[in-house]
Design a protein around this motif. Structure first.
Motif, PDB file in Angstrom:
ATOM      1  N   LEU A  81       0.815  -1.209   0.000  1.00 15.78           N
ATOM      2  CA  LEU A  81       0.000   0.000   0.000  1.00 15.78           C
ATOM      3  C   LEU A  81       0.854   1.266   0.000  1.00 15.78           C
ATOM      4  N   ALA A  82       2.105   1.153   0.476  1.00 10.38           N
ATOM      5  CA  ALA A  82       2.973   2.328   0.571  1.00 10.38           C
ATOM      6  C   ALA A  82       3.772   2.577  -0.704  1.00 10.38           C
ATOM      7  N   LEU A  83       3.597   1.733  -1.714  1.00  4.74           N
ATOM      8  CA  LEU A  83       4.334   1.879  -2.975  1.00  4.74           C
ATOM      9  C   LEU A  83       3.460   2.527  -4.025  1.00  4.74           C
ATOM     10  N   PRO A  84       4.026   3.428  -4.834  1.00  3.08           N
ATOM     11  CA  PRO A  84       5.388   3.969  -4.739  1.00  3.08           C
ATOM     12  C   PRO A  84       5.550   4.867  -3.512  1.00  3.08           C
ATOM     13  N   LYS A  85       6.753   4.908  -2.978  1.00  2.00           N
ATOM     14  CA  LYS A  85       6.995   5.606  -1.718  1.00  2.00           C
ATOM     15  C   LYS A  85       6.836   7.116  -1.847  1.00  2.00           C
ATOM     16  N   ARG A  86       6.278   7.691  -0.778  1.00  2.54           N
ATOM     17  CA  ARG A  86       6.232   9.146  -0.651  1.00  2.54           C
ATOM     18  C   ARG A  86       7.062   9.625   0.528  1.00  2.54           C
ATOM     19  N   MET A  87       7.503   8.691   1.354  1.00  3.59           N
ATOM     20  CA  MET A  87       8.268   9.008   2.562  1.00  3.59           C
ATOM     21  C   MET A  87       9.015   7.755   2.970  1.00  3.59           C
ATOM     22  N   PRO A  88       9.907   7.841   3.949  1.00  7.91           N
ATOM     23  CA  PRO A  88      10.634   6.642   4.389  1.00  7.91           C
ATOM     24  C   PRO A  88       9.675   5.513   4.764  1.00  7.91           C
ATOM     25  N   LEU A  89      10.065   4.301   4.396  1.00 10.34           N
ATOM     26  CA  LEU A  89       9.240   3.119   4.625  1.00 10.34           C
ATOM     27  C   LEU A  89      10.038   2.064   5.383  1.00 10.34           C
ATOM     28  N   VAL A  90       9.460   1.589   6.481  1.00  8.69           N
ATOM     29  CA  VAL A  90      10.013   0.462   7.240  1.00  8.69           C
ATOM     30  C   VAL A  90       8.998  -0.666   7.166  1.00  8.69           C
ATOM     31  N   VAL A  91       9.465  -1.878   6.891  1.00  6.34           N
ATOM     32  CA  VAL A  91       8.568  -3.025   6.854  1.00  6.34           C
ATOM     33  C   VAL A  91       9.054  -4.073   7.845  1.00  6.34           C
ATOM     34  N   THR A  92       8.116  -4.621   8.611  1.00  3.62           N
ATOM     35  CA  THR A  92       8.423  -5.739   9.498  1.00  3.62           C
ATOM     36  C   THR A  92       7.850  -7.007   8.889  1.00  3.62           C
ATOM     37  N   LEU A  93       8.744  -7.953   8.615  1.00  4.96           N
ATOM     38  CA  LEU A  93       8.351  -9.259   8.077  1.00  4.96           C
ATOM     39  C   LEU A  93       8.247 -10.229   9.242  1.00  4.96           C
ATOM     40  N   ARG A  94       7.147 -10.965   9.310  1.00  4.70           N
ATOM     41  CA  ARG A  94       6.856 -11.719  10.532  1.00  4.70           C
ATOM     42  C   ARG A  94       6.744 -13.228  10.341  1.00  4.70           C
ATOM     43  N   GLY A  95       6.892 -13.735   9.129  1.00  8.25           N
ATOM     44  CA  GLY A  95       6.835 -15.190   8.998  1.00  8.25           C
ATOM     45  C   GLY A  95       6.321 -15.620   7.648  1.00  8.25           C
ATOM     46  N   ASP A  96       5.009 -15.901   7.561  1.00  7.31           N
ATOM     47  CA  ASP A  96       4.438 -16.403   6.321  1.00  7.31           C
ATOM     48  C   ASP A  96       4.693 -15.469   5.152  1.00  7.31           C
ATOM     49  N   ASP A  97       4.762 -14.171   5.421  1.00  8.83           N
ATOM     50  CA  ASP A  97       4.933 -13.217   4.327  1.00  8.83           C
ATOM     51  C   ASP A  97       6.242 -13.428   3.577  1.00  8.83           C
ATOM     52  N   ILE A  98       7.319 -13.758   4.269  1.00  9.07           N
ATOM     53  CA  ILE A  98       8.615 -13.921   3.611  1.00  9.07           C
ATOM     54  C   ILE A  98       9.022 -15.390   3.502  1.00  9.07           C
ATOM     55  N   LEU A  99       8.461 -16.266   4.345  1.00  7.88           N
ATOM     56  CA  LEU A  99       8.807 -17.689   4.313  1.00  7.88           C
ATOM     57  C   LEU A  99       7.868 -18.496   3.425  1.00  7.88           C
ATOM     58  N   ALA A 109       1.784 -23.473  -1.159  1.00  5.76           N
ATOM     59  CA  ALA A 109       0.593 -22.991  -1.848  1.00  5.76           C
ATOM     60  C   ALA A 109       0.952 -21.860  -2.807  1.00  5.76           C
ATOM     61  N   LEU A 110       0.198 -21.756  -3.904  1.00  2.00           N
ATOM     62  CA  LEU A 110       0.438 -20.695  -4.878  1.00  2.00           C
ATOM     63  C   LEU A 110       0.354 -19.333  -4.220  1.00  2.00           C
ATOM     64  N   TYR A 111      -0.649 -19.155  -3.350  1.00  2.00           N
ATOM     65  CA  TYR A 111      -0.783 -17.880  -2.639  1.00  2.00           C
ATOM     66  C   TYR A 111       0.472 -17.589  -1.830  1.00  2.00           C
ATOM     67  N   GLY A 112       1.024 -18.632  -1.193  1.00  2.00           N
ATOM     68  CA  GLY A 112       2.226 -18.444  -0.389  1.00  2.00           C
ATOM     69  C   GLY A 112       3.422 -18.026  -1.225  1.00  2.00           C
ATOM     70  N   ARG A 113       3.565 -18.612  -2.401  1.00  2.00           N
ATOM     71  CA  ARG A 113       4.693 -18.246  -3.273  1.00  2.00           C
ATOM     72  C   ARG A 113       4.553 -16.810  -3.756  1.00  2.00           C
ATOM     73  N   LEU A 114       3.315 -16.416  -4.117  1.00  2.00           N
ATOM     74  CA  LEU A 114       3.078 -15.041  -4.561  1.00  2.00           C
ATOM     75  C   LEU A 114       3.337 -14.064  -3.425  1.00  2.00           C
ATOM     76  N   LEU A 115       2.848 -14.392  -2.230  1.00  2.00           N
ATOM     77  CA  LEU A 115       3.044 -13.525  -1.075  1.00  2.00           C
ATOM     78  C   LEU A 115       4.521 -13.336  -0.789  1.00  2.00           C
ATOM     79  N   ARG A 116       5.283 -14.403  -0.900  1.00  2.00           N
ATOM     80  CA  ARG A 116       6.721 -14.316  -0.652  1.00  2.00           C
ATOM     81  C   ARG A 116       7.402 -13.392  -1.652  1.00  2.00           C
ATOM     82  N   GLN A 117       7.051 -13.512  -2.925  1.00  2.00           N
ATOM     83  CA  GLN A 117       7.669 -12.659  -3.939  1.00  2.00           C
ATOM     84  C   GLN A 117       7.294 -11.188  -3.736  1.00  2.00           C
TER      85      GLN A 117
END
Length: 218
Positions: A81-99, A109-117
Motif C-alpha cells: 500500500l505504501a508503494l510507490p513511496k512518498r516518505m521513508p518506509l520500514v517493513v516488518t516481516l513476521r513469517g508467512d509473508d517472507i517464508l 501454496a500458490l498464494y504463499g509463493r506469490l506472497l513471498r515474492q
C-alpha cells in the motif's frame, strides 16, 4: 509544538478488521508510551486484490491530507500500500509473508509463493527491513537493509510467580514435569511432531507431559 516522530502503521492484522494480532497492538502501545506519535491505518486484505486496491487508494488520499515522518508496514503485503513511496518506509516481516504459506505435506501454496515474492519486492523498496527471527534474514534479498528485532513482551502482564501458584492459576498438575509448546501445532514449520517425539523419548527416562498453549488468551 509537538516534536514527536509521527509514524503511520499500516496493517491488515488489527482489532478493527476482525483479524487482530496481540503483538502488533502491543508494539503500537509500547511506541506510544515511548513518546512516538503512532497512528494505525487498518485494512482487511483477505487475499482479495480488490481490497488491496481500495485500501491503497484510501491510503493515498490520507497521505495527501496528513503529514507523517515514516510509514511502518506490518507484514510484507501491507507494504504494498505504501508503494510507490512518498516518505521513508520500514517493513516488518513476521513469517508467512517472507517464508511462504505451506500446505501440510504438500508443495507451498500458490498464494504463499506469490506472497513471498511480493514481500521480497517490498523489502527491496524499503528504507529498513525488520525480521523477528534471525533465520528469516536469509530469505530477504541480500541488498536489503535488515535488522533482527524480536517481538517484545509486556512484563506488566507476564510476571514471575512461584511454580505452585502459577500451576494453580492455570489448572495444571503439581509435581509433574511439564514441557510447553506455545505455537500452532497445525503449522508444520513450528515442529509439533518433533516436540511430541522428543517428549516421548524423554519419557523413557523421565516422565513428562507435553502442554500445548494455542487458541488461549495471553
Amino acid at each position: 509544538m509537538n516534536d514527536a516522530i509521527r509514524v503511520l502503521t499500516v496493517t491488515s492484522e488489527w482489532i478493527d478488521t476482525g483479524h487482530g494480532t496481540p503483538f502488533i497492538a502491543r508494539q503500537v502501545e509500547f511506541l506510544r508510551r515511548a513518546g512516538i506519535d503512532v497512528e494505525v491505518f487498518a485494512f482487511r486484505g483477505a487475499k482479495n486484490p480488490i481490497n488491496y486496491l481500495k485500501a491503497w487508494r484510501r491510503l493515498r488520499r490520507k497521505l495527501k491530507r496528513e503529514r507523517y515522518d515514516l510509514i511502518h508496514a506490518q507484514f510484507g503485503q501491507s507494504g504494498l500500500l505504501a508503494l510507490p513511496k512518498r516518505m521513508p518506509l520500514v517493513v516488518t516481516l513476521r513469517g508467512d509473508d517472507i517464508l511462504g504459506v505451506n500446505r501440510p505435506g504438500r508443495r507451498p501454496a500458490l498464494y504463499g509463493r506469490l506472497l513471498r515474492q511480493l514481500s521480497r519486492l517490498v523489502a527491496t523498496r524499503s528504507d529498513a527491513v525488520i525480521v523477528v527471527a534471525d533465520h528469516m534474514r536469509a530469505h530477504v534479498p541480500s541488498w536489503a537493509p535488515v535488522q533482527v528485532i524480536s517481538s517484545g513482551l509486556d512484563f506488566d502482564l507476564f510476571t514471575r510467580l512461584p511454580q505452585t501458584e502459577a500451576r494453580r492459576r492455570l489448572g495444571l498438575p503439581e509435581g509433574e514435569q511439564l514441557v510447553l509448546f506455545a505455537c500452532n501445532p497445525g503449522d508444520e514449520r513450528k515442529g509439533f511432531d518433533l516436540a511430541r517425539r522428543t517428549v516421548e523419548i524423554l519419557n523413557e527416562r523421565l516422565p513428562a507431559k507435553l502442554i500445548v498453549a494455542w487458541g488461549v488468551p495471553h
